[in-house]
Scaffold this motif. Structure first.
Motif, mmCIF file in Angstrom:
data_model
loop_
_atom_site.group_PDB
_atom_site.id
_atom_site.type_symbol
_atom_site.label_atom_id
_atom_site.label_comp_id
_atom_site.label_asym_id
_atom_site.label_seq_id
_atom_site.Cartn_x
_atom_site.Cartn_y
_atom_site.Cartn_z
ATOM 1 N N MET A 1 7.957 12.942 43.563
ATOM 2 C CA MET A 1 7.285 11.646 43.588
ATOM 3 C C MET A 1 7.682 10.851 42.341
ATOM 4 N N PRO A 2 8.326 9.689 42.536
ATOM 5 C CA PRO A 2 8.668 8.857 41.373
ATOM 6 C C PRO A 2 7.409 8.382 40.656
ATOM 7 N N ARG A 3 7.413 8.516 39.343
ATOM 8 C CA ARG A 3 6.269 8.085 38.538
ATOM 9 C C ARG A 3 6.729 6.928 37.660
ATOM 10 N N LEU A 4 6.036 5.810 37.783
ATOM 11 C CA LEU A 4 6.340 4.631 36.978
ATOM 12 C C LEU A 4 5.220 4.435 35.968
ATOM 13 N N GLU A 5 5.590 4.012 34.774
ATOM 14 C CA GLU A 5 4.610 3.673 33.735
ATOM 15 C C GLU A 5 4.614 2.159 33.598
ATOM 16 N N PHE A 6 3.432 1.558 33.648
ATOM 17 C CA PHE A 6 3.319 0.111 33.456
ATOM 18 C C PHE A 6 2.448 -0.138 32.246
ATOM 19 N N GLU A 7 3.001 -0.839 31.266
ATOM 20 C CA GLU A 7 2.269 -1.148 30.042
ATOM 21 C C GLU A 7 1.561 -2.490 30.209
ATOM 22 N N LEU A 8 0.254 -2.452 30.179
ATOM 23 C CA LEU A 8 -0.579 -3.634 30.390
ATOM 24 C C LEU A 8 -0.784 -4.366 29.071
ATOM 25 N N ASP A 9 -0.377 -5.627 29.024
ATOM 26 C CA ASP A 9 -0.497 -6.400 27.782
ATOM 27 C C ASP A 9 -1.653 -7.401 27.823
ATOM 28 N N ARG A 10 -2.545 -7.218 28.772
ATOM 29 C CA ARG A 10 -3.731 -8.082 28.904
ATOM 30 C C ARG A 10 -4.861 -7.241 29.483
ATOM 31 N N GLU A 11 -5.977 -7.850 29.824
ATOM 32 C CA GLU A 11 -7.139 -7.094 30.312
ATOM 33 C C GLU A 11 -6.869 -6.427 31.663
ATOM 34 N N PHE A 12 -6.189 -7.147 32.574
ATOM 35 C CA PHE A 12 -5.920 -6.613 33.905
ATOM 36 C C PHE A 12 -4.703 -7.291 34.508
ATOM 37 N N VAL A 13 -4.202 -6.719 35.601
ATOM 38 C CA VAL A 13 -3.142 -7.338 36.378
ATOM 39 C C VAL A 13 -3.570 -7.240 37.841
ATOM 40 N N GLU A 14 -3.298 -8.277 38.620
ATOM 41 C CA GLU A 14 -3.658 -8.239 40.037
ATOM 42 C C GLU A 14 -2.743 -7.255 40.758
ATOM 43 N N LEU A 15 -3.291 -6.543 41.736
ATOM 44 C CA LEU A 15 -2.569 -5.489 42.433
ATOM 45 C C LEU A 15 -1.248 -5.963 43.020
ATOM 46 N N ASN A 16 -1.253 -7.104 43.709
ATOM 47 C CA ASN A 16 -0.002 -7.581 44.315
ATOM 48 C C ASN A 16 1.045 -7.904 43.247
ATOM 49 N N GLN A 17 0.607 -8.397 42.085
ATOM 50 C CA GLN A 17 1.535 -8.700 40.998
ATOM 51 C C GLN A 17 2.061 -7.418 40.339
ATOM 52 N N LEU A 18 1.224 -6.390 40.275
ATOM 53 C CA LEU A 18 1.661 -5.108 39.720
ATOM 54 C C LEU A 18 2.816 -4.548 40.551
ATOM 55 N N LEU A 19 2.695 -4.632 41.869
ATOM 56 C CA LEU A 19 3.764 -4.134 42.739
ATOM 57 C C LEU A 19 5.059 -4.901 42.501
ATOM 58 N N LYS A 20 4.935 -6.200 42.284
ATOM 59 C CA LYS A 20 6.109 -7.035 42.002
ATOM 60 C C LYS A 20 6.690 -6.713 40.614
ATOM 61 N N LEU A 21 5.847 -6.637 39.600
ATOM 62 C CA LEU A 21 6.312 -6.427 38.226
ATOM 63 C C LEU A 21 6.958 -5.059 38.018
ATOM 64 N N THR A 22 6.569 -4.075 38.812
ATOM 65 C CA THR A 22 7.151 -2.735 38.685
ATOM 66 C C THR A 22 8.395 -2.570 39.561
ATOM 67 N N GLY A 23 8.725 -3.601 40.353
ATOM 68 C CA GLY A 23 9.919 -3.540 41.192
ATOM 69 C C GLY A 23 9.712 -2.834 42.515
ATOM 70 N N VAL A 24 8.469 -2.518 42.849
ATOM 71 C CA VAL A 24 8.178 -1.866 44.129
ATOM 72 C C VAL A 24 8.450 -2.817 45.284
ATOM 73 N N CYS A 25 8.224 -4.119 45.054
ATOM 74 C CA CYS A 25 8.541 -5.138 46.053
ATOM 75 C C CYS A 25 9.164 -6.338 45.353
ATOM 76 N N ASP A 26 9.736 -7.241 46.148
ATOM 77 C CA ASP A 26 10.489 -8.365 45.588
ATOM 78 C C ASP A 26 9.654 -9.582 45.203
ATOM 79 N N SER A 27 8.448 -9.705 45.780
ATOM 80 C CA SER A 27 7.653 -10.908 45.494
ATOM 81 C C SER A 27 6.165 -10.592 45.586
#
Length: 72
Positions: A1-27
């Protein structure tokens, strides 16, 4: 299972944006569609809210991808 680490630089990130920012989806729109399909879990529970607030310490899973969100 690929494990990605996402470093949060604010209080939260919206779920759909997290998927985009980690490269899981294109938009953010594609992220919303993936969440709406019921394929995404947050801390082990299916999450259908596209703009759910994801905070440090949470784990998001989609298929065989695991995203660990941590504070910056």
């Amino acid at each position: 299972m690929p494990r990605l680490e996402f470093e949060l630089d604010r209080e939260f990130v919206e779920l759909n944006q997290l998927l985009k920012l980690t490269g899981v989806c294109d938009s953010g729109g594609m992220g919303k569609a993936i969440v709406a399909s019921g394929e995404v879990t947050v801390d082990g529970a299916v999450e259908l809210r596209k703009t759910c607030k994801i905070r440090a310490g949470q784990v998001v899973r989609l298929d065989d991808i695991e995203i660990h969100v941590r504070a910056a």
